[in-house]
Design a protein around this motif. Structure first.
Motif, mmCIF file in Angstrom:
data_model
loop_
_atom_site.group_PDB
_atom_site.id
_atom_site.type_symbol
_atom_site.label_atom_id
_atom_site.label_comp_id
_atom_site.label_asym_id
_atom_site.label_seq_id
_atom_site.Cartn_x
_atom_site.Cartn_y
_atom_site.Cartn_z
ATOM 1 N N THR A 1 -51.225 -54.410 -29.816
ATOM 2 C CA THR A 1 -50.188 -55.449 -29.766
ATOM 3 C C THR A 1 -49.931 -56.126 -31.104
ATOM 4 O O THR A 1 -48.933 -56.830 -31.244
ATOM 5 C CB THR A 1 -50.578 -56.532 -28.744
ATOM 6 N N GLU B 1 -54.529 -51.174 -25.318
ATOM 7 C CA GLU B 1 -53.282 -51.788 -25.793
ATOM 8 C C GLU B 1 -53.363 -52.109 -27.287
ATOM 9 O O GLU B 1 -54.387 -52.574 -27.787
ATOM 10 C CB GLU B 1 -52.955 -53.056 -24.991
ATOM 11 N N PRO C 1 -49.671 -55.766 -21.873
ATOM 12 C CA PRO C 1 -49.142 -54.398 -21.784
ATOM 13 C C PRO C 1 -50.181 -53.400 -21.290
ATOM 14 O O PRO C 1 -49.824 -52.416 -20.642
ATOM 15 C CB PRO C 1 -48.706 -54.090 -23.217
ATOM 16 N N THR D 1 -42.420 -55.797 -27.191
ATOM 17 C CA THR D 1 -43.512 -56.750 -27.055
ATOM 18 C C THR D 1 -43.547 -57.269 -25.622
ATOM 19 O O THR D 1 -42.556 -57.744 -25.091
ATOM 20 C CB THR D 1 -43.308 -57.922 -28.031
ATOM 21 N N ALA E 1 -47.331 -51.925 -28.084
ATOM 22 C CA ALA E 1 -46.340 -52.927 -27.684
ATOM 23 C C ALA E 1 -46.099 -53.848 -28.869
ATOM 24 O O ALA E 1 -46.718 -54.902 -29.007
ATOM 25 C CB ALA E 1 -46.832 -53.710 -26.469
ATOM 26 N N THR E 2 -45.228 -53.418 -29.749
ATOM 27 C CA THR E 2 -44.900 -54.189 -30.945
ATOM 28 C C THR E 2 -43.389 -54.367 -31.016
ATOM 29 O O THR E 2 -42.655 -53.826 -30.195
ATOM 30 C CB THR E 2 -45.421 -53.473 -32.204
#
Length: 787
Positions: free
Chosen positions: A264, A262, A248, A244, A89-90
């Motif tokens: 991140t 996750e 997440p 993002t 999740a970036t």
């Protein structure tokens, strides 16, 4: 008016600050900027690919111009090759696709060398067909040096029948969507047995888009997939990618039913981002109850897109509706013609409904500079690579911070600096955000809300699962704690029959057809062109009364139609093509009954509650509003039957003593409650991944079930979608923001920017702005810290 022309593409690209300075020239323009946020550039951090990644794959990646991965890409791949499900999740353009493609391609290459069988396979799920098609192109380009070891293919509703057998037998990287997995692949799993037996990875892209009822359906589809894979002896690893997002890992776990690691920390480089919040000015027009009206975000965005094109700045303006995108492009073209006749052809609209080749042509034209500006719907938000943009204009808050950053991230994708401008609509949430920038820039993005245990979602998937493989008690743990309790109901309804130790689907119909994963239940209403009999599309049954009632303006693929007749007996809306200078908004009345209170928390003398309710709703009329100004032209009565909805709600009550303390007298009470209800509905999307149209509300000075003044906010989906529950758990912050939004608005007695609602069934009457502020203040005085 457009600023003085700057020759397009002349010289070096201007800095984001310089672009904004030109947009803000003039005293009235500068005053519209309420805040400017400067996000500094970020230096990237590299790492090495895990040693399990095949050298041929690393060479193919290098051939694509990528020498080493970013650290978050390497970490994602490391978890994947270890057999651990992972969500990356970036930010936008951080290389999430490569993070999951490296281990997938490596495993497919390993499988191609297997002495027997078809080797390893992988499945890719995207929320839209367009994104799946884009991903196939990207995989083909990346995997070209690997020869026939990687055989990607799209399998969706557009796949020709003659190609489908080849995909089932020979493709080892199948790209599809949840709809096709639900209705096509899982019910036909024996035909997919060799593919599913070899399934090593399942990629779920843009997983933050699986929220609410749709997300809950997808969660159950994923559980059905896991169950069938287990029958064939496979246990795939899930690789998820998201914009993002808050938490997440837990969100991915809710979606898949598996523990998910996750990732991140975004280690990719980023250019400088200048983010401006822009509030259109008040006009001399007046709306309902004489309230002041702001200039529309549509008109303001068209001006900004015009000015950006004049500056030679490559830009995209994101708009919520297809009609809005077309309208902004048209206005910008007309204004550009007044400046330079060569410029109108360099601005266009981009939306769903275009042919794929049309969309690709627009993307190429924007990428190479032939186009300077696009007015686009969110069809351009997910996944499509349009690197090279200098600016993004967002016409109205898109509903979640995740979408906001997704859209803003479309500019500056080549590492250069970029400008993003959020243009506020005349709406409580938009107004609040442009005056409370900390709510955007100092807060994490929202948690993804979904509820796989919703019985309205779970029940049809239990039937679908039983039709695929008979259900046993051992399956209940996979489908969730509510599954066992639903089985007697499904038996009593004649949907399932128990034989020995398993439940079987015994009907002749397809069980998968019980679940409309993107709708809300009931037969969809067909939208038919009256003159030709041509089927234009369908509308969910639950939305039909408000969107295709007699006289409604209906938009389809950029064209507008007027509904001549809504036939509820045959589920048909007859329409004629027309271009009226107005839009339509339905008005309705609502009554709410409390069925069950699950949780009740004292807030001093007040009570905050969460539970089940029955909502009876009836559309009674519709308004006609001017397209550009939003001015009300008139109201027309309708005669439609009431509809009932059993769902989940949050509600709060106050006492007589609290009303006295808040100085709210009986004459003001109805208006104060009504105003608080409207504003709280408008503010909830800041705390839950929902749109204002996903939720509803009601307020009563004396409710028959609570015997107190009460305000309700409920999920607009059968069985609930998780939004009201999220509101209950964040109530103190949510209602504080609601009070602050009302208090901060500069209007005198209430307007669309604070307490007026575009879907109010009572014509926004009565409303009492100051009473709502005092009432909410008194309510919050008793809120416990842990609420």
């Amino acid at each position: 008016m457009a600023s003085n022309p700057v020759p397009p593409d002349a010289g070096a690209r201007p800095s984001p600050g310089m672009i904004l300075e030109r947009l803000a020239r003039g005293a009235t323009r500068a005053a519209r900027i309420t805040h400017t946020e400067h996000l500094p550039p970020r230096i990237g951090s590299h790492a090495d690919w895990p040693e399990q990644i095949r050298p041929e794959v690393i060479d193919a990646i290098r051939s694509a111009g990528i020498d080493r991965p970013w650290a978050h890409q390497a970490r994602t791949s490391e978890h994947a090759v270890r057999g651990e499900s992972v969500v990356v999740a970036t930010g936008t353009a951080s290389g999430k696709s490569l993070a999951y493609l490296a281990p997938v391609l490596s495993t497919l290459l390993d499988g191609s060398e297997a002495p027997n069988g078809r080797g390893a396979t992988a499945l890719y799920l995207a929320p839209t067909k367009a994104l799946a098609a884009d991903q196939r192109r990207a995989v083909r380009e990346l995997a070209t040096p690997l020869g026939t070891a990687v055989r990607p293919a799209v399998y969706d509703g557009d796949t020709p029948v003659e190609e489908r057998e080849w995909v089932r037998q020979y493709a080892n990287y199948v790209l599809t969507n949840p709809d096709m997995l639900h209705s096509g692949i899982l019910p036909s799993h024996p035909r997919w047995s060799s593919f599913l037996r070899a399934l090593r990875y399942v990629v779920i892209d843009e997983c933050h888009s699986y929220r609410g009822v749709f997300g809950s359906h997808v969660a159950q589809i994923v559980r059905r997939l896991r169950r069938i894979c287990a029958r064939y002896g496979s246990d795939p690893v899930f690789l998820l990618a998201s914009a993002t997002a808050a938490e997440p890992g837990p969100a991915a776990t809710r979606l898949t039913g598996l523990p998910v690691v996750e990732i991140t920390q975004d280690t990719s480089p980023r250019g400088e981002l200048v983010f401006a919040l822009w509030e259109p000015p008040l006009t001399e027009l007046h709306g309902e109850q004489g309230a002041p009206v702001r200039r529309t975000a549509t008109a303001e965005t068209a001006d900004l897109l015009t000015d950006l094109a004049v500056q030679g700045v490559r830009s995209v303006a994101f708009v919520r509706s297809r009609r809005g995108a077309e309208l902004i492009a048209l206005i910008a073209q007309e204004r550009l013609a007044e400046v330079d006749r060569s410029l109108p052809g360099r601005v266009a609209a981009y939306r769903g409904g275009y042919l794929p080749e049309e969309r690709r042509a627009l993307e190429r034209a924007l990428h190479n500079g032939d186009l300077l500006g696009l007015a686009a719907t969110t069809a351009l938000e997910l996944g499509v690579d349009v690197s090279g943009l200098d600016a993004v204009v967002i016409a109205g808050y898109p509903g979640t911070r995740a979408s906001l950053w997704q859209q803003a991230g479309r500019a500056g994708r080549s590492g250069q600096g970029a400008l993003a401008v959020l243009v506020a609509r005349d709406d409580p949430l938009d107004t609040y955000l442009v005056h409370h920038p900390e709510a955007l820039f100092d807060q994490p993005v929202e948690s993804t809300v979904l509820d796989p245990d919703n019985p309205y979602v779970l029940a049809p998937h239990l039937c679908a699962a039983a039709s695929e493989i008979p259900l046993t008690e051992g399956d209940f743990a996979l489908f969730g704690t509510a599954a066992a309790g639903l089985m007697p109901q499904l038996e009593a309804a004649g949907l399932l029959r128990r034989r020995a130790r398993a439940w079987h689907w015994t009907r002749r119909e397809r069980a998968a057809d019980l679940a409309d994963i993107r709708g809300q239940g009931g037969s969809p209403v067909q939208v038919v062109e009256a003159g030709t009999g041509r089927l234009l599309g369908t509308v969910d049954a639950a939305a039909a009364h408000t969107t295709v009632h007699d006289g409604a303006v209906h938009l389809h693929q950029g064209r507008s139609y007027v509904v001549k007749q809504l036939d509820l007996d045959d589920d048909v809306a007859l329409v004629e093509e027309a271009s009226p200078p107005y839009s339509t908004t339905a008005r309705d009345t609502t009554a709410i009954s409390v069925l069950e209170t699950d949780t009740e928390i004292p807030w001093g003398d007040a009570r905050l509650c969460f539970g089940s309710v029955e909502v009876t709703n009836q559309v009674v009329s519709f308004l006609r509003r001017k397209l550009i100004t939003g001015e009300v032209l008139g109201e027309t009565k309708l005669d439609l039957p009431p509809r009932t909805l059993r769902t989940r709600a949050v509600w709060w009550t106050v006492t007589e003593d609290q009303l006295d303390a808040a100085r709210v007298n009986p004459e003001q009470l109805g208006g104060a409650l009504h105003a608080a209800e409207h504003a709280s509905i408008g503010m909830l999307p800041l705390f839950a991944t929902c749109d204002r149209w996903d939720i509803g509300g009601g307020s009563v000075p004396l409710h028959p079930d609570t015997l107190l003044p009460t305000v309700f906010v409920y999920d607009g989906h059968p069985g609930g979608a998780g939004f009201a529950e999220r509101a209950f758990h964040t109530a103190a912050d949510w209602l504080t923001a609601t009070r602050d939004a009302i208090a901060a608005c500069e209007c005198e007695a209430g307007c669309p920017s604070c307490i007026q609602s575009p879907k109010c069934g009572n014509g926004n009457d009565p409303l009492h702005k100051r009473g709502a502020v005092r009432l909410l203040g008194e309510l919050l005085r008793g809120a416990p810290k842990e609420a």
